[in-house]
Scaffold this motif. Sequence first.
Motif, PDB file in Angstrom:
ATOM      1  N   ALA A 307       0.827  -1.205   0.000  1.00 40.49           N
ATOM      2  CA  ALA A 307       0.000   0.000   0.000  1.00 40.49           C
ATOM      3  C   ALA A 307       0.861   1.254   0.000  1.00 40.49           C
ATOM      4  N   ALA A 308       1.896   1.247   0.809  1.00 42.22           N
ATOM      5  CA  ALA A 308       2.799   2.396   0.872  1.00 42.22           C
ATOM      6  C   ALA A 308       3.555   2.586  -0.435  1.00 42.22           C
ATOM      7  N   GLU A 309       3.960   1.474  -1.047  1.00 38.77           N
ATOM      8  CA  GLU A 309       4.670   1.550  -2.333  1.00 38.77           C
ATOM      9  C   GLU A 309       3.771   2.144  -3.410  1.00 38.77           C
ATOM     10  N   ALA A 310       2.523   1.697  -3.466  1.00 36.30           N
ATOM     11  CA  ALA A 310       1.595   2.233  -4.460  1.00 36.30           C
ATOM     12  C   ALA A 310       1.329   3.713  -4.217  1.00 36.30           C
ATOM     13  N   ALA A 311       1.154   4.094  -2.950  1.00 38.39           N
ATOM     14  CA  ALA A 311       0.851   5.485  -2.619  1.00 38.39           C
ATOM     15  C   ALA A 311       2.024   6.412  -2.866  1.00 38.39           C
ATOM     16  N   SER A 312       3.238   5.920  -2.695  1.00 39.53           N
ATOM     17  CA  SER A 312       4.413   6.771  -2.893  1.00 39.53           C
ATOM     18  C   SER A 312       4.850   6.818  -4.356  1.00 39.53           C
ATOM     19  N   THR A 313       4.726   5.702  -5.069  1.00 41.48           N
ATOM     20  CA  THR A 313       5.133   5.663  -6.472  1.00 41.48           C
ATOM     21  C   THR A 313       4.120   6.356  -7.372  1.00 41.48           C
ATOM     22  N   TYR A 314       2.840   6.208  -7.047  1.00 48.73           N
ATOM     23  CA  TYR A 314       1.761   6.778  -7.870  1.00 48.73           C
ATOM     24  C   TYR A 314       0.992   7.825  -7.061  1.00 48.73           C
ATOM     25  N   ILE A 315       1.730   8.776  -6.519  1.00 53.16           N
ATOM     26  CA  ILE A 315       1.129   9.744  -5.599  1.00 53.16           C
ATOM     27  C   ILE A 315       0.148  10.667  -6.303  1.00 53.16           C
ATOM     28  N   LYS A 316       0.339  10.912  -7.595  1.00 47.86           N
ATOM     29  CA  LYS A 316      -0.579  11.779  -8.335  1.00 47.86           C
ATOM     30  C   LYS A 316      -1.696  10.999  -9.003  1.00 47.86           C
ATOM     31  N   ALA A 317      -1.658   9.688  -8.882  1.00 45.64           N
ATOM     32  CA  ALA A 317      -2.638   8.847  -9.560  1.00 45.64           C
ATOM     33  C   ALA A 317      -3.895   8.695  -8.717  1.00 45.64           C
ATOM     34  N   SER A 318      -4.992   8.401  -9.376  1.00 41.62           N
ATOM     35  CA  SER A 318      -6.233   8.096  -8.679  1.00 41.62           C
ATOM     36  C   SER A 318      -6.162   6.681  -8.117  1.00 41.62           C
ATOM     37  N   VAL A 319      -7.130   6.353  -7.266  1.00 39.01           N
ATOM     38  CA  VAL A 319      -7.180   4.997  -6.727  1.00 39.01           C
ATOM     39  C   VAL A 319      -7.355   3.985  -7.851  1.00 39.01           C
ATOM     40  N   ALA A 320      -8.190   4.304  -8.812  1.00 35.51           N
ATOM     41  CA  ALA A 320      -8.407   3.399  -9.950  1.00 35.51           C
ATOM     42  C   ALA A 320      -7.110   3.165 -10.718  1.00 35.51           C
ATOM     43  N   GLN A 321      -6.296   4.201 -10.868  1.00 38.41           N
ATOM     44  CA  GLN A 321      -5.010   4.050 -11.564  1.00 38.41           C
ATOM     45  C   GLN A 321      -4.032   3.225 -10.734  1.00 38.41           C
ATOM     46  N   GLN A 322      -4.085   3.367  -9.404  1.00 38.52           N
ATOM     47  CA  GLN A 322      -3.242   2.526  -8.553  1.00 38.52           C
ATOM     48  C   GLN A 322      -3.662   1.058  -8.656  1.00 38.52           C
TER      49      GLN A 322
END
Length: 393
Positions: A307-322
């Motif tokens: 979860a942290a990796e997704a939130a930090s790598t794709y910080i500008k992305a929407s949840v759907a994009q994550q």
Amino acid sequence: MIDRRQWMVAGLALASAPLHAQARPFQLGMLMQADDERYSPQQLQKAFPEAPGGRSDGAAQIGLNDSAFALQAAGWKSAKLVTVEAPDAAALPAALAQLLQQGVQHIVLELPAAGVAAVAAAAKGKDVILFNAAAPDDVLRGAQCAANLFHTLPSDAMRMDAIAQLLVARKWSRPLLLYGTTPADRPLLAAWQRSAKRFGIKPLAERAFKLSNDPRERDQGNVRLLTADRDYDAVVVLDAQGEFARDTPFRTVLPRPVLGSSGLTAQAWSPFYERNGAPQLTRRFLRKSGRPMGSYDWASWIAARTAAEAASTYIKASVAQQVQALRQGSVAVDGYKGQRLSFRAWDGQLRQPLLLAHGDGVAEMAPLEGFLHPRTTLDTLGYDAPESACKAG
């Protein structure tokens, strides 16, 4: 050791991070169910190898701590674990709503299968990513799957495939199967039957056991009687409750290895694993929780890391994009098992090696040598894309 250049890169990333990230912490939710029988004091005291060893919020917190630098470098102010315990299954949708109202978009589920399915249904269409860390049931990866539901605990199919691979590798081609007859045993038996067919294993005999106080059914719970009359290579015991399985090793008529729910078991984690930085993680968990780290703890730890990796790598992305990035394998995390781990696109299951462990150590790691796959050998464990019944991926 972090050198000066890394600190400079981190500082630039923090300075250029979005203002909304700098203004608030990254929140990881953890949803539990108070009446989950697996975590009752009576069950935990039995210490079955296939069951949880205790609540794993401590492991999730360690996962967040491990990811703190990456989150801060991406612009998050801090990391916070938000734990909510629903009193029962009926209260789970309300507990989910409580987390969503607090702005939580990543939630670790420490729930039984029915609870995971209920939360996934309640979360349909909402901006949230769910990580199943405590339900091995294959149906959650199949007919009851959801696009935003990911699984870090190995499935029943994965564990049975690991056991089957060991039987094939050791040339134990004539096992004796002992299986329980309770409703909880049926998914495990179905997973074994699929694995046996997949790897060409034909048990010499299949015998049901039953634990009962009825004197007329005493023979159905007698290990020596159930393991007599045949010359088998190994004993595979399937017991969701663990009561019968724990008494099977060293009680068989013939001196044979026991695998499955006791003896040698397929695990996501073992405190006796000594490679790839595993001892350091095991020690950190022991200091924090006061008990050895097990598979369910590892599943919560890796869920927090993911979860942290997704939130930090794709910080500008929407949840759907994550979600899309996770399903495409664009997010990979070090699970301290020798390689970076990613999720399967078709069912949301985390690919991972499994440890074939016993009470004092780890005998092997699956996939075993010689089992090949056109994509990755990790996909020899569990349902492959053509087999999957999941339609939400």
